[in-house]
Write a protein that holds these residues in place. Sequence first.
Motif, mmCIF file in Angstrom:
data_model
loop_
_atom_site.group_PDB
_atom_site.id
_atom_site.type_symbol
_atom_site.label_atom_id
_atom_site.label_comp_id
_atom_site.label_asym_id
_atom_site.label_seq_id
_atom_site.Cartn_x
_atom_site.Cartn_y
_atom_site.Cartn_z
ATOM 1 N N PRO A 141 0.807 -1.226 0.000
ATOM 2 C CA PRO A 141 0.000 0.000 0.000
ATOM 3 C C PRO A 141 0.840 1.276 0.000
ATOM 4 C CG PRO A 141 -0.898 -1.588 1.567
ATOM 5 C CD PRO A 141 0.420 -2.130 1.104
ATOM 6 N N PHE A 142 1.973 1.243 0.723
ATOM 7 C CA PHE A 142 2.835 2.426 0.743
ATOM 8 C C PHE A 142 3.402 2.710 -0.647
ATOM 9 C CE2 PHE A 142 7.143 4.194 1.132
ATOM 10 C CZ PHE A 142 6.848 5.385 1.753
ATOM 11 N N LEU A 143 3.868 1.658 -1.330
ATOM 12 C CA LEU A 143 4.441 1.855 -2.652
ATOM 13 C C LEU A 143 3.386 2.284 -3.663
ATOM 14 C CD1 LEU A 143 6.833 -1.257 -2.869
ATOM 15 C CD2 LEU A 143 7.489 1.125 -2.494
ATOM 16 N N SER A 144 2.222 1.644 -3.634
ATOM 17 C CA SER A 144 1.209 1.886 -4.666
ATOM 18 C C SER A 144 0.419 3.162 -4.422
ATOM 19 C CB SER A 144 0.252 0.692 -4.747
ATOM 20 O OG SER A 144 0.943 -0.475 -5.118
ATOM 21 N N GLU A 145 0.052 3.441 -3.156
ATOM 22 C CA GLU A 145 -0.842 4.558 -2.867
ATOM 23 C C GLU A 145 -0.084 5.797 -2.375
ATOM 24 O OE1 GLU A 145 -3.650 2.997 -0.101
ATOM 25 O OE2 GLU A 145 -4.189 1.291 -1.386
ATOM 26 N N THR A 146 0.746 5.622 -1.363
ATOM 27 C CA THR A 146 1.449 6.784 -0.805
ATOM 28 C C THR A 146 2.440 7.370 -1.801
ATOM 29 O OG1 THR A 146 1.249 5.792 1.401
ATOM 30 C CG2 THR A 146 2.802 7.613 1.141
ATOM 31 N N LEU A 147 3.267 6.501 -2.410
ATOM 32 C CA LEU A 147 4.247 6.977 -3.383
ATOM 33 C C LEU A 147 3.667 7.095 -4.787
ATOM 34 C CD1 LEU A 147 7.476 5.030 -2.314
ATOM 35 C CD2 LEU A 147 6.732 7.330 -1.653
ATOM 36 N N GLY A 148 2.484 6.560 -4.991
ATOM 37 C CA GLY A 148 1.836 6.659 -6.303
ATOM 38 C C GLY A 148 2.432 5.771 -7.364
ATOM 39 N N LEU A 149 3.197 4.731 -6.964
ATOM 40 C CA LEU A 149 3.816 3.855 -7.954
ATOM 41 C C LEU A 149 2.821 2.884 -8.581
ATOM 42 C CD1 LEU A 149 7.175 3.002 -6.124
ATOM 43 C CD2 LEU A 149 6.739 4.739 -7.865
ATOM 44 N N GLY A 150 1.613 2.799 -8.011
ATOM 45 C CA GLY A 150 0.602 1.927 -8.595
ATOM 46 C C GLY A 150 0.190 2.350 -9.986
ATOM 47 N N LYS A 151 0.462 3.606 -10.345
ATOM 48 C CA LYS A 151 0.138 4.067 -11.700
ATOM 49 C C LYS A 151 1.096 3.494 -12.736
ATOM 50 C CE LYS A 151 -1.609 8.418 -9.818
ATOM 51 N NZ LYS A 151 -1.470 9.904 -9.798
ATOM 52 N N ILE A 152 2.246 3.009 -12.259
ATOM 53 C CA ILE A 152 3.213 2.388 -13.167
ATOM 54 C C ILE A 152 2.822 0.935 -13.379
ATOM 55 C CG2 ILE A 152 5.651 1.845 -13.547
ATOM 56 C CD1 ILE A 152 6.346 4.109 -11.630
ATOM 57 N N PRO A 153 2.668 0.482 -14.621
ATOM 58 C CA PRO A 153 2.156 -0.876 -14.860
ATOM 59 C C PRO A 153 2.953 -1.977 -14.180
ATOM 60 C CG PRO A 153 2.154 0.408 -16.889
ATOM 61 C CD PRO A 153 2.860 1.230 -15.866
ATOM 62 N N CYS A 154 4.263 -1.805 -14.064
ATOM 63 C CA CYS A 154 5.065 -2.891 -13.511
ATOM 64 C C CYS A 154 4.860 -3.082 -12.018
ATOM 65 C CB CYS A 154 6.555 -2.672 -13.810
ATOM 66 S SG CYS A 154 7.275 -1.261 -12.942
ATOM 67 N N PHE A 155 4.245 -2.117 -11.328
ATOM 68 C CA PHE A 155 4.003 -2.257 -9.899
ATOM 69 C C PHE A 155 2.631 -2.853 -9.608
ATOM 70 C CE2 PHE A 155 7.696 0.364 -9.322
ATOM 71 C CZ PHE A 155 8.181 -0.006 -8.096
ATOM 72 N N GLY A 156 1.617 -2.392 -10.299
ATOM 73 C CA GLY A 156 0.279 -2.864 -10.001
ATOM 74 C C GLY A 156 -0.324 -2.112 -8.832
ATOM 75 N N PRO A 250 4.279 -13.142 -14.594
ATOM 76 C CA PRO A 250 3.675 -12.094 -13.753
ATOM 77 C C PRO A 250 3.441 -10.819 -14.542
ATOM 78 C CG PRO A 250 6.012 -12.321 -13.257
ATOM 79 C CD PRO A 250 5.663 -13.448 -14.196
ATOM 80 N N GLU A 251 2.293 -10.195 -14.269
ATOM 81 C CA GLU A 251 1.966 -8.939 -14.934
ATOM 82 C C GLU A 251 2.534 -7.733 -14.194
ATOM 83 O OE1 GLU A 251 -2.233 -8.808 -15.374
ATOM 84 O OE2 GLU A 251 -2.305 -10.493 -16.791
ATOM 85 N N SER A 252 2.928 -7.920 -12.929
ATOM 86 C CA SER A 252 3.485 -6.826 -12.145
ATOM 87 C C SER A 252 4.400 -7.406 -11.080
ATOM 88 C CB SER A 252 2.367 -6.001 -11.495
ATOM 89 O OG SER A 252 1.721 -6.757 -10.487
ATOM 90 N N LEU A 253 5.043 -6.528 -10.331
ATOM 91 C CA LEU A 253 5.918 -6.980 -9.247
ATOM 92 C C LEU A 253 5.142 -7.653 -8.126
ATOM 93 C CD1 LEU A 253 8.379 -3.949 -8.940
ATOM 94 C CD2 LEU A 253 8.819 -6.178 -9.973
ATOM 95 N N TYR A 254 3.834 -7.374 -8.038
ATOM 96 C CA TYR A 254 3.006 -8.000 -7.011
ATOM 97 C C TYR A 254 2.404 -9.317 -7.480
ATOM 98 C CZ TYR A 254 3.089 -3.220 -5.137
ATOM 99 O OH TYR A 254 3.480 -1.986 -4.666
#
Length: 311
Positions: A141-156, A250-254
Amino acid sequence: MSNTLSLSASRLDRLFRLLAGASAVLLPLVLVAFLIQLGWGAAPVWREFGPDFITGTGWDPVANEYGALPAIAGTIFTTALALLLAIPPAFVTALYLVDCPAGIGEVLSQALDLLAAIPSVIYGMWGLFILVPLMQDHVQPFLSETLGLGKIPCFGVDGNGFGLLTASLILALMILPYMSAVMRNVFKMTPGMLRESAYGIGCTRWETAKDIVMRYGIRGLLGGVFIGLGRALGETMAVLFVIGNVVEIPESLYGSTTTIAATLANNFAEADGIMRSVLFALGLILLLLALGVQVLAQYYLMMTGSKRGER
């Protein structure tokens, strides 16, 4: 008396040379034996599927459909990401252990060696019960929401804690002590005069490490990296606990995926017929990957040796 001793020493020398030569010949013979056994066991797969086995993505034992690409991709992705995460802290740790006070350095060096001795299944259990919940509830959640990396396809966006990133973190923790211990020994072998001369002309610690220590011990440093690479490529139990064990790219790092070693561990006990041959083929691919990396590394060292002043 002296003639008798001389004759005995000569015989011992010949015996030692014979044993050393036999040991040197035994190693490639063992490697060839591995290749022959795996190739023989994998032969039905190449007759049945041909090259499509390597590029195939399906895995359905009921329909007799097998593809190696997800396991190959998972192995390469986890290994590459683990090295990316482990090499910088391993280098910095080794550099610190060389320059820190003797008492602190000895304690930390012993701790580093103890970390390297922990069995992989313990890392896997720790990853399952500690790291996976931590990744699910806090890190992802910190990576995807707080840092906004969820917008990058490789993170998910969504993750359940299992998957590629978690497995890579476990591998990075496992290989870091090995690489750091080897790098530490390489740094210690660098002549003190070279480092003192660099400091004397105004070089910083980073410049000394980059331009003096690394250039002097590049073979040893790469040796440490490839020791970690070899363990990451073939690691089974730690990855098995946390990667998700889903045979897909895998479609993303998650995303959950699998590796060649994890696929072998999951399926070999009940494998029979063509599926057993499929697992032999995966083992052969894993061995060839490891050999290919070593060959490329030696080729790189040979081609760049003249730039480092080697003969």
